[in-house]
Scaffold this motif. Sequence first.
Motif, mmCIF file in Angstrom:
data_model
loop_
_atom_site.group_PDB
_atom_site.id
_atom_site.type_symbol
_atom_site.label_atom_id
_atom_site.label_comp_id
_atom_site.label_asym_id
_atom_site.label_seq_id
_atom_site.Cartn_x
_atom_site.Cartn_y
_atom_site.Cartn_z
ATOM 1 N N ASP A 141 24.855 43.830 37.624
ATOM 2 C CA ASP A 141 25.912 42.764 37.013
ATOM 3 C C ASP A 141 27.245 43.620 36.132
ATOM 4 O O ASP A 141 28.422 42.777 35.973
ATOM 5 N N ILE A 142 26.830 44.852 35.895
ATOM 6 C CA ILE A 142 27.834 45.572 35.449
ATOM 7 C C ILE A 142 29.273 45.488 36.235
ATOM 8 O O ILE A 142 30.470 46.104 35.808
ATOM 9 N N ASN A 143 28.785 46.348 37.745
ATOM 10 C CA ASN A 143 29.877 46.133 38.269
ATOM 11 C C ASN A 143 30.833 44.475 38.827
ATOM 12 O O ASN A 143 32.345 44.472 38.820
ATOM 13 N N GLN A 144 29.940 43.347 38.016
ATOM 14 C CA GLN A 144 30.017 41.873 38.562
ATOM 15 C C GLN A 144 31.499 42.389 36.986
ATOM 16 O O GLN A 144 32.424 41.290 37.633
ATOM 17 N N MET A 145 31.256 42.486 35.983
ATOM 18 C CA MET A 145 32.437 42.758 34.851
ATOM 19 C C MET A 145 33.368 43.265 35.921
ATOM 20 O O MET A 145 34.591 43.033 35.055
ATOM 21 N N GLU A 146 33.396 44.791 36.360
ATOM 22 C CA GLU A 146 34.821 45.459 36.549
ATOM 23 C C GLU A 146 35.638 44.804 38.123
ATOM 24 O O GLU A 146 36.499 44.471 37.773
ATOM 25 N N ARG A 147 35.028 44.115 38.476
ATOM 26 C CA ARG A 147 35.442 43.350 39.301
ATOM 27 C C ARG A 147 36.253 41.551 39.488
ATOM 28 O O ARG A 147 37.342 41.358 39.015
ATOM 29 N N PHE A 148 35.698 42.075 37.833
ATOM 30 C CA PHE A 148 36.325 40.210 36.092
ATOM 31 C C PHE A 148 37.940 40.800 35.771
ATOM 32 O O PHE A 148 38.932 40.213 36.099
ATOM 33 N N LEU A 149 37.317 41.971 35.615
ATOM 34 C CA LEU A 149 38.689 42.597 34.906
ATOM 35 C C LEU A 149 39.628 43.614 36.158
ATOM 36 O O LEU A 149 40.651 43.660 35.120
ATOM 37 N N ASN A 150 39.052 43.753 37.296
ATOM 38 C CA ASN A 150 39.961 44.048 37.797
ATOM 39 C C ASN A 150 41.337 43.710 38.508
ATOM 40 O O ASN A 150 42.295 43.619 38.864
ATOM 41 N N GLY A 151 40.529 42.201 38.358
ATOM 42 C CA GLY A 151 42.093 40.825 38.719
ATOM 43 C C GLY A 151 41.828 39.825 37.841
ATOM 44 O O GLY A 151 42.409 38.981 38.122
ATOM 45 N N GLY A 152 40.884 39.081 37.715
ATOM 46 C CA GLY A 152 40.474 37.269 37.357
ATOM 47 C C GLY A 152 40.955 37.811 35.851
ATOM 48 O O GLY A 152 42.055 36.865 35.704
ATOM 49 N N ALA A 153 40.777 38.749 34.394
ATOM 50 C CA ALA A 153 41.853 39.060 33.768
ATOM 51 C C ALA A 153 43.031 38.450 33.448
ATOM 52 O O ALA A 153 43.692 37.734 32.658
ATOM 53 N N ASN A 154 43.052 39.263 34.893
ATOM 54 C CA ASN A 154 45.280 39.177 34.751
ATOM 55 C C ASN A 154 45.972 37.385 35.577
ATOM 56 O O ASN A 154 46.476 37.261 35.087
ATOM 57 N N GLN A 155 44.544 37.407 36.204
ATOM 58 C CA GLN A 155 44.746 36.069 36.996
ATOM 59 C C GLN A 155 44.895 34.349 35.517
ATOM 60 O O GLN A 155 45.300 34.208 36.147
ATOM 61 N N ILE A 156 43.622 35.097 34.767
ATOM 62 C CA ILE A 156 43.724 33.952 33.853
ATOM 63 C C ILE A 156 45.019 34.162 32.951
ATOM 64 O O ILE A 156 45.650 32.868 32.139
ATOM 65 N N ILE A 157 45.043 35.194 31.960
ATOM 66 C CA ILE A 157 46.748 35.421 31.466
ATOM 67 C C ILE A 157 47.903 35.003 32.265
ATOM 68 O O ILE A 157 49.399 34.090 31.385
ATOM 69 N N GLN A 158 48.475 35.261 33.112
ATOM 70 C CA GLN A 158 49.526 34.656 33.700
ATOM 71 C C GLN A 158 49.523 33.604 33.885
ATOM 72 O O GLN A 158 50.492 32.489 34.317
ATOM 73 N N VAL A 159 48.262 32.939 34.434
ATOM 74 C CA VAL A 159 48.644 31.185 34.773
ATOM 75 C C VAL A 159 49.038 31.033 33.378
ATOM 76 O O VAL A 159 49.729 29.635 33.307
ATOM 77 N N ILE A 160 47.973 31.384 31.897
ATOM 78 C CA ILE A 160 48.482 30.465 30.559
ATOM 79 C C ILE A 160 50.810 31.087 30.642
ATOM 80 O O ILE A 160 51.350 30.154 30.184
ATOM 81 N N CYS A 161 50.965 32.350 30.638
ATOM 82 C CA CYS A 161 52.258 32.594 30.625
ATOM 83 C C CYS A 161 53.004 31.678 31.599
ATOM 84 O O CYS A 161 53.868 31.352 31.163
#
Length: 601
Positions: A141-161
């Motif tokens: 579960d904690i590794n899944q959080m790491e994977r999200f922060l590694n790429g998912g967070a940036n993708q969400i921000i860039q789609v909005i921008c």
Amino acid sequence: MSAIHPLKKLLHYASAYKTDLRLATLYSILNKFFDVLPEVLIGVAVDIVVNGEKSFLAKRVLGGFGITETWHQLVFLGVVNAFIWMGESWFEYLLSLKWRKLAQNLQHDLRLDTYDHVQKLEMAYFENQRTGNLMSVLNEDINQMERFLNGGANQIIQVICSSVMVSAVFFVLQPSLAIISLLPVPAILFGAFWFQKRLAPRYAEVREAAGDVSARLNNNLLGLATIKAFATEDFEKKHIAEASNTYREANARAIAVSAAITPVIRMAILAGFTATLVYGGWLTLHDELAVGAYSVLVYLTQRLLWPMTSLAEVADMYQRSMSAIDRAMNLLDTKINIAYEGQHLPATDVKGHIRFDSVGFAYGEQQTLHNISLDIPAGKTIAFVGSTGSGKSTLVKLLLRFYTPQSGKIFIDDVATDSVNLQDLRRQIGYVAQDSFLTDGTIAENIAYGSNNVSETAIAAAAQAAEATEFISKLPLGFATRIGERGQKLSGGQRQRLALARAILKNPPVLILDEATSAVDNETEAAIQRSLDVVSRDRTTIVIAHRLSTVRQADCIYLLEAGRIVESGTHDDLLKLNAGYAALWRLQTGERAQGQTQSAT
């Protein structure tokens, strides 16, 4: 009251990394800004080629004072393009570095904090939990959080921008076309969120099913010897298959929803792109939109809409991560029902006088101890004997504060144990269980476990006192020999001698032996008994035993039945009483059978 969203929990937990989070977000925004500009430059380049000295660049950017020649405009455009690409690459590097570092730091902190929290939970908590499920939270579960922060967070921000920036350019160049072309965007975002809500419960099921698989695997690997001995490999394989199939089916239900996101988004994208292509072309043909501007809008439509196909992947990763984060945060938020802080208990001041005052305890609805009162003088050896389930081990678990009594008090040197600093209390007690925990380290590391800054001489002396030196000297590397996970390279008797050596090295004022000799051979039992005769001198020693021969020298023996003390006294006194203890003694030593044989003769 609505539950707190997992992302909000994570942001609150990551408050120490606010600066890093803000910088990572800024780098993502700037990277997307430079990423959008090349499409604008394409439109400017087309405008230069078509209009030459009357181009957008000559008229508007330089205000009539600069580059009017077409070639010079293209050279200038090339320089600007190089600057833009360098800016995009630089911020790509910075955002990747910052997000990944943030992911690693948060993963490290959350795993350590959660593990530390789990260690502090009372033992009753673990009665309703499976080790494998906790392992799944602490690891996957904690590794899944790491994977999200590694790429998912940036993708969400860039789609909005990307949506905001491209929309701004559209409205500047052609407001009417912007309204038509951007109509699919709200539908796309609404669709993504609609699917996300339906994915949430499905991925919660997936995480639970993954925990079940981990629990079953962990249980079977620990019990592999028993599985082999009973030839139940196929039986256990079926159990693993059932757990794995449940996990597969839970994933299939989630995939059935997540797989539909991309086709739905593609249809919306098709509508937006077609509107720009056809209606924008019509405006250009009627001189209501410049050729360069038309080129910009066509490219930007692709730049805006096509990346939204990744929303399916992002939404999938996001929801998986939120389910995982929710489980980790819920574990971290689990209330600790045992107080760690309290009156300090310096080791030099503890004499080891222990008193139980009307102590009662129940595991759930099952009453285990009834109104137990007893006094153990400092430096004396006492023993608890009785049948399985009579409450012997529960008494020492209450003394160690693994559990809290529902009634009564326990005192050490006339100080209530529930008012003492928990770590101080446990440091004054040496504990040797029937199945002692050994680490995957060396002999020396296991003996020194829990003791700080001890010398090799002290370790060797403890091993000698536990009569472990003989077998240690025969090992390939002696005290430096690694003993494997849970000490599996050693015999049961050897493991117990190491556990006893560990307790001896600790040199506590109170020593507890909980069935420490029940699973060893007669030779090992005799060796441990000889060690105990030495180490128990001038030390409060509590022995729990089924074998009465190991406690016959105790200063006082307590016989428990159904959670009550029914007899107490020395070995000789209890034999003279000729009641429950005497019956157990005769049963174990064979005296009854011998007497019956003589009578028959």
